[in-house]
Design a protein around this motif. Structure first.
Motif, short mmCIF file in Angstrom:
data_model
loop_
_atom_site.label_atom_id
_atom_site.label_comp_id
_atom_site.label_asym_id
_atom_site.label_seq_id
_atom_site.Cartn_x
_atom_site.Cartn_y
_atom_site.Cartn_z
N HIS A 1 1.22 -0.96 -0.19
CA HIS A 1 0.15 0.07 -0.58
C HIS A 1 1.01 1.39 -0.13
CE1 HIS A 1 -4.12 2.57 0.61
NE2 HIS A 1 -2.78 3.12 1.94
N PHE A 2 1.89 1.56 0.68
CA PHE A 2 3.15 2.45 1.15
C PHE A 2 3.13 2.36 -0.99
CE2 PHE A 2 7.15 3.56 1.24
CZ PHE A 2 7.78 4.33 1.53
N VAL B 1 0.94 4.32 -2.82
CA VAL B 1 0.60 5.48 -2.56
C VAL B 1 2.56 5.94 -3.43
CG1 VAL B 1 0.56 7.47 -1.06
CG2 VAL B 1 -0.99 5.39 -1.00
N LEU C 1 -6.61 7.59 -4.49
CA LEU C 1 -5.89 7.98 -3.90
C LEU C 1 -6.28 7.82 -2.28
CD1 LEU C 1 -2.46 9.87 -3.73
CD2 LEU C 1 -2.62 7.32 -4.55
N TRP D 1 -7.31 8.85 4.02
CA TRP D 1 -6.13 9.33 4.57
C TRP D 1 -4.74 9.26 3.71
CZ3 TRP D 1 -6.35 10.48 9.65
CH2 TRP D 1 -7.31 10.24 10.15
N SER D 2 -4.44 8.20 3.46
CA SER D 2 -3.68 8.70 1.74
C SER D 2 -2.74 10.29 0.99
CB SER D 2 -3.48 7.31 1.01
OG SER D 2 -3.11 6.05 1.62
#
Length: 460
Positions: free
Chosen positions: A86-87, A90, A309, A312-313
């Motif tokens: 996920h990181f 993004v 996105l 929160w991202s």
């Protein structure tokens, strides 16, 4: 953070290699010799993702590194894979959001140059180019957040954060008591949007769409409501600059002219902020139909897309980018005095011409692209809408912020700056009031911007 990314990529590589080895053992063939793989061979319980196009490793890495919408592993049930994936997703989507992000290579060099106090001209140049892609990322994150908030609230977020870079740079300069730079950057942002951006939109859009299918000469058109309302607001903004300068000029030299200018500026700033709120309500809620494209409310619908996105991202990207911009802006502002003393450029030219280019580069490109596509309402929204934000929101906010921190920021600009702004608003008003544009009008606006830029450059 970097270690997690390395572990994620390593796990993906090991997984692909393991699948290839198992396929050789079970089939006695190399991976490229096998037939079409079955569903069981393609599904990965670790990644929760199928390697596209028959298990092609090349397509897998293409999806991993170049896909602008997703990454393998983001839906894996294994948290040790899902979170790093996920990181990485993004980071990748943000990095691929604009071609201008190639300039991100200047960010570490700009920060290092400022931290170790390299040559001031080099510090200014490196951080100047570093802020350009950061501004594009900030705009991207803002749009991602706004897309999830609905039309009205999303429009409010876009309007509020649309000029965040100019606000950040100006706050840094204000804290350093560089009032001259702040005033010049505010005026420069307005002139840049009114003359440079709008002129480029009219010029490029007019050349590209100058004839219809039958070969007849035509003009581009945009919402008349947008033209009328924005012209009225920009005329009001020019009045708020003329009045303090005129009052300052007629007061006796023995009176406290600075205090009078401060009082008028602070009271006027409160009024302008109130009018900006009324403008948002008028354009986004009560009379939003006046601002719709003449082609109808669904015009330009094909440009819309689902946000890439999560909220929160996007919020984290927004905060981190803002933090990095503040450091780059701090280094750039601290080097301005030394650059001005060298005689290469004067402070007014730096604030009026260069700093607005930093904050608006990505939006400038966007406005020109949509103008070429004959979407003039979108182009007008970027160009004149941004000018209204600077005039009615950012500049008054800086005056009140200066009041709060003890810096005498006013709306009293120098005489030549006031005249240049008033003339620009007058020319733009006559240009857009008919709701039509062509390449000649664009060339006129660009010509006026060049004359003003040369005048401020020569004044140094």
């Amino acid at each position: 953070m970097g270690k997690g990314l390395i572990n994620y990529l390593s796990s993906l590589t090991v997984h692909v290699q393991t699948r290839q080895i198992l396929r050789r053992v079970t089939t006695g063939k190399a991976p490229h010799e096998t037939g079409s793989p079955s569903m069981d061979d393609e599904e990965s319980p670790l990644l929760g993702h199928r390697i596209a196009n028959g298990g092609s490793e090349a397509n897998f890495w293409k999806h991993l590194l170049l896909d602008r919408t997703s990454s393998p592993g983001t839906k894996s049930p294994n948290a040790l894979v899902r979170l790093p994936a996920h990181f990485f997703n993004v980071f990748k989507i943000t990095l691929l959001s604009s071609w201008i992000n190639v300039l991100l290579v200047f960010v570490p060099f700009g920060l290092i140059a400022g931290t170790y106090e390299w040559n001031p001209t080099l510090v200014f140049t490196l951080n100047f180019f570093a802020i350009i892609p950061l501004a594009a990322i900030l705009s991207f994150a803002t749009e991602e957040i706004a897309a999830r908030l609905g039309e009205t609230l999303g429009g409010l977020v876009n309007a509020t954060l649309g000029n965040a870079v100019e606000l950040i740079v100006s706050i840094v300069a204000l804290r350093a008591n560089q009032v001259e730079i702040v005033q010049a950057s505010m005026l420069g942002s307005i002139l840049s949007n009114l003359l440079l951006v709008l002129g480029m939109c009219f010029f490029l859009g007019g050349l590209t769409n100058m004839r219809d299918a039958d070969g007849n000469a035509i003009e581009q058109s945009f919402s008349a409501g947008t033209a009328q309302t924005t012209c009225s607001l920009m005329t009001l903004a020019s009045a708020t600059m003329i009045l303090p300068a005129a009052l300052y000029g007629v007061l006796d030299s023995g009176s406290d002219k600075e205090e009078v200018a401060l009082l008028l500026s602070r009271c006027s700033s409160v009024v302008l902020l109130f009018l900006y709120v009324m403008y948002l309500i008028f354009s986004l809620r009560s009379h939003k139909r006046l601002f719709e494209s003449e082609a109808g409310p669904n015009a330009g619908e094909e440009e819309e897309h689902d946000p890439l996105l999560g909220p929160w991202s996007a919020g984290i990207v927004l905060l981190l980018t803002t933090l990095v911009i503040s450091f780059c802006a701090d280094h750039m502002v601290n080097s301005i005095d030394a650059v001005a003393e060298s005689g290469a450029l004067n402070k007014t030219f730096i604030g009026l011409i260069l700093i607005p280019i930093v904050g608006n580069a990505a939006e400038h490109v966007t406005a020109c692209v949509v103008a070429v596509k004959n979407k003039m309402d979108l182009a007008m929204g970027v160009a004149i809408g941004s000018s209204i934000q600077i005039s009615l929101l950012v500049t008054p906010s800086l005056v009140l912020l200066g009041w709060a921190i003890g810096v005498p920021m006013t709306l009293r600009f120098e005489t030549f700056q006031t005249v240049a702004f008033a003339v620009s608003v007058l020319v733009v008003t006559y240009t857009v009031q008919d709701g039509k544009s062509n390449y000649l009008e664009g060339a006129m606006l660009l010509g006026l911007y060049m004359i003003i830029a040369l005048a401020f450059w020569a004044s140094g």
